[in-house]
Design an enzyme around this catalytic site. Structure first.
Site, PDB file in Angstrom:
ATOM      1  N   GLY A   1      24.416  20.082   9.481  1.00  0.00           N
ATOM      2  CA  GLY A   1      23.527  20.276   8.333  1.00  0.00           C
ATOM      3  C   GLY A   1      23.426  19.032   7.468  1.00  0.00           C
ATOM      4  O   GLY A   1      23.991  17.980   7.792  1.00  0.00           O
TER       5      GLY A   1
ATOM      6  N   GLN B   1      17.043  18.176 -10.530  1.00  0.00           N
ATOM      7  CA  GLN B   1      17.747  18.350  -9.262  1.00  0.00           C
ATOM      8  C   GLN B   1      16.912  17.903  -8.071  1.00  0.00           C
ATOM      9  O   GLN B   1      15.719  18.169  -7.996  1.00  0.00           O
ATOM     10  CB  GLN B   1      18.139  19.823  -9.096  1.00  0.00           C
ATOM     11  CG  GLN B   1      19.122  20.257 -10.154  1.00  0.00           C
ATOM     12  CD  GLN B   1      19.642  21.669  -9.958  1.00  0.00           C
ATOM     13  OE1 GLN B   1      19.727  22.406 -10.913  1.00  0.00           O
ATOM     14  NE2 GLN B   1      19.978  22.030  -8.727  1.00  0.00           N
TER      15      GLN B   1
ATOM     16  N   GLY C   1      19.240  19.281  -2.518  1.00  0.00           N
ATOM     17  CA  GLY C   1      20.043  20.414  -2.946  1.00  0.00           C
ATOM     18  C   GLY C   1      19.657  21.689  -2.207  1.00  0.00           C
ATOM     19  O   GLY C   1      20.444  22.624  -2.120  1.00  0.00           O
TER      20      GLY C   1
ATOM     21  N   CYS D   1      26.898  21.794  -6.533  1.00  0.00           N
ATOM     22  CA  CYS D   1      26.576  20.373  -6.694  1.00  0.00           C
ATOM     23  C   CYS D   1      26.137  20.015  -8.113  1.00  0.00           C
ATOM     24  O   CYS D   1      26.417  18.912  -8.591  1.00  0.00           O
ATOM     25  CB  CYS D   1      25.513  19.947  -5.687  1.00  0.00           C
ATOM     26  SG  CYS D   1      24.057  20.993  -5.643  1.00  0.00           S
TER      27      CYS D   1
ATOM     28  N   HIS E   1      21.290  14.378  -8.110  1.00  0.00           N
ATOM     29  CA  HIS E   1      20.995  15.215  -9.266  1.00  0.00           C
ATOM     30  C   HIS E   1      21.225  14.407 -10.542  1.00  0.00           C
ATOM     31  O   HIS E   1      22.144  13.577 -10.606  1.00  0.00           O
ATOM     32  CB  HIS E   1      21.922  16.436  -9.315  1.00  0.00           C
ATOM     33  CG  HIS E   1      21.660  17.462  -8.256  1.00  0.00           C
ATOM     34  ND1 HIS E   1      20.576  17.431  -7.400  1.00  0.00           N
ATOM     35  CD2 HIS E   1      22.363  18.587  -7.916  1.00  0.00           C
ATOM     36  CE1 HIS E   1      20.622  18.480  -6.591  1.00  0.00           C
ATOM     37  NE2 HIS E   1      21.687  19.192  -6.883  1.00  0.00           N
TER      38      HIS E   1
END
Lengths: 354, 354
Positions: A13, A157, A161, A130, A260
């Protein structure tokens, strides 16, 4: 004693990919590194520490002989499989939201509360969300000196994410709007251009992200709050050990690939000046102060992505609020915000074992 | 009595262009509309109310016979020329920052404090900064019922807040990054791509804006504050008539062409529920409530641009702060944030004259 064995679950991922690069860069505390993924990715060969490793199927026996198992997978996969890894003898370090608020699971940022990682009655240690992680190193350093009491946070963000589908979607949208000088002038024209070129391709975002900002991340909770906003509140309280910390967050997605950013209004129990804050932050591990706006120096995502530390700037004493600083903080959401912090927690456990 | 004469100074700029379209759409209270600009643009022919009008040179005599003179020009041009327009008999409605905090100049949002426009000892009425204006209609409506005491604001400001050069720069940058799937992965790669393709072309922004957010707008003031952040504080206090209002703002530029967004944490003297706030905002003029996240309904810039009202959503009762709402507000910074509000003020003056 031989070096401990590590399993990386979710190795293919967005976070897993960064994890392999981080494991290849850091001091090598691991013996075998076992890569694990679902059926779709099992059998692929990935490079870690300069060597090709075949991805193994996620099944109970894959955890036999594993000392530490990292999980970079969705909540429901962690909820099912972390306890299985523990039952096979591993310590699970979980980057999902499945266990973060479980009172029997420590929620750890090594620079802030690494000491709580040893007490793990379920054999599981959780890695924070996160967005929360972006500000924990800096706020932890300030809290130690001045005792944090209130946080008002607005986030900027990044698309990643939402994982690789978020990154792909933003690139797809930018491919449509990048050359168009007529967009962003009338309501709906960005939506129309995307609909024409991308059709019904699903997006992980509930509105266009290119040339836009989207004030939503996660799922709907009571009172109109998003799950992401409640994570910022509840996880900050748990990590900093301040159950009564007053927190309001508004989480907003912006057209940035990775990193972020947070605008933070932080109130403390005792008075703090900008100079004192600079000094405390300069001494904090993995925090970099970038704060000289007269010379164009402040943190931005484009200057942060790919770096391990979090960056803090725009440090101002609030004009009308006592004991309060206004701040701007950036952090790579795939590194300190996810893979790096998970790797650091795993290294804490490895240090116990060796 | 014949209809009053209007002069539009700065007719060819980003705000001026929107002004001509607004003057063509609204109920026509004006007799002659005279378009005025600097030497560079004088002689151009622009369309307003469906007719071509030649742009006249900015010189004292251009204001002879003018009843209302709007200024959509930089601070220093307004500072020099608004008093000249007044000396020639016009009321000046100024969209620059030159006079906003002058105690002898009313700072007006017609829906909020239109009544103060009549007392103008200098013959000048000021139009607020676009960031402040984005939230004034909504906050004014809430303040009338529950008395605002504190504001913590984080902005998501569009490129057109920096005028046409800002829009051009964002489009230029998007042209470079739009087709590149490799950017935003390493620190500096967006900067490098822009430097390669755009070279030394000057930018009104102090950092890349495409694939980035930039926590800076305006000039540096004491204590590390930006001029934009202090405008939000000082102008909100003056417009709402709350000299003691506590305000902290962090102003951030985002890669959006037009429409500012604000995350607002607003505290009141008395308790307010989300339902009560919805009701008060639904009754407020030129405010539209878009607040049903379960169905993907919240304000975004891409859905706001080109519209006259400001939009409000994500209305939540703060979990840890008494009498406090967390909100997200969007408004077209060239319309309500600039040209529309200026036109509305000018119409208040026209109504006095006719």
């Amino acid at each position: 004693m031989s070096k401990p064995t590590l399993a990386v679950v979710g190795a293919t991922g967005a976070v897993g990919t960064v994890m392999l690069s981080i494991l290849s860069e850091r001091a090598d505390v691991w013996g075998e590194i076992r890569l694990v993924a679902s059926k779709r990715s099992a059998g692929k060969r990935l490079v870690v520490r300069g060597e090709e490793v075949e991805v193994q199927l996620l099944e109970p026996s894959v955890f036999d002989g594993v000392d530490v198992a990292m999980f970079d997978v969705p909540d429901e996969v962690s909820a099912q499989w972390a306890p299985i890894a523990v039952s096979r003898g591993a310590v699970a370090v979980d980057n999902s939201g499945a266990f973060r608020m479980d009172p029997d699971v420590p929620l750890v940022v090594p620079e802030v509360n690494g000491d709580v990682a040893r007490a793990r009655p379920k054999g599981i240690i959780a890695n924070p969300n996160c967005t929360t992680l972006t500000m924990m190193d800096a706020l932890g350093a300030l809290h130690r000196k001045w005792q944090l009491t209130e946080l008002v946070v607005a986030s900027y963000q990044a698309a990643s994410g939402a994982g690789q589908p978020g990154v792909d979607r933003l690139y797809d949208e930018l491919g449509v709007v990048g050359g168009r000088r007529d967009l962003g002038v009338r309501a709906g024209d960005v939506r129309a251009a995307l609909a024409e070129k991308l059709g019904d391709q699903p997006s992980p975002f509930p509105a266009p992200l290119a040339l836009n900002v989207v004030p939503w991340a996660g799922s709907l909770k009571d009172g109109g709050w998003s799950s992401e906003e409640l994570k910022v509140r509840n996880e900050s309280r748990k990590i900093l050990g301040i159950p009564s910390l007053r927190v309001s967050a508004t989480c907003v997605r912006v057209p940035v690939v990775t990193t972020h950013s947070l605008a933070v209004h932080a109130t403390f129990a005792s008075p703090v000046t900008v100079d004192e804050a600079h000094e405390a932050l300069a001494a904090a591990p993995n925090v970099v102060v970038v704060d000289d706006p007269a010379n164009g120096e402040f943190p931005t995502p484009a200057d942060t992505v790919g770096a391990d530390p979090t960056f803090i700037g725009r440090i101002r004493q609030a004009l009308d609020f006592p004991n309060t600083l206004d701040l701007f903080i950036t952090g790579d959401n795939l590194r300190k915000g996810a893979a790096l912090n998970t790797a650091q927690i795993a290294e804490l456990v490895a240090a116990e074992l060796t």
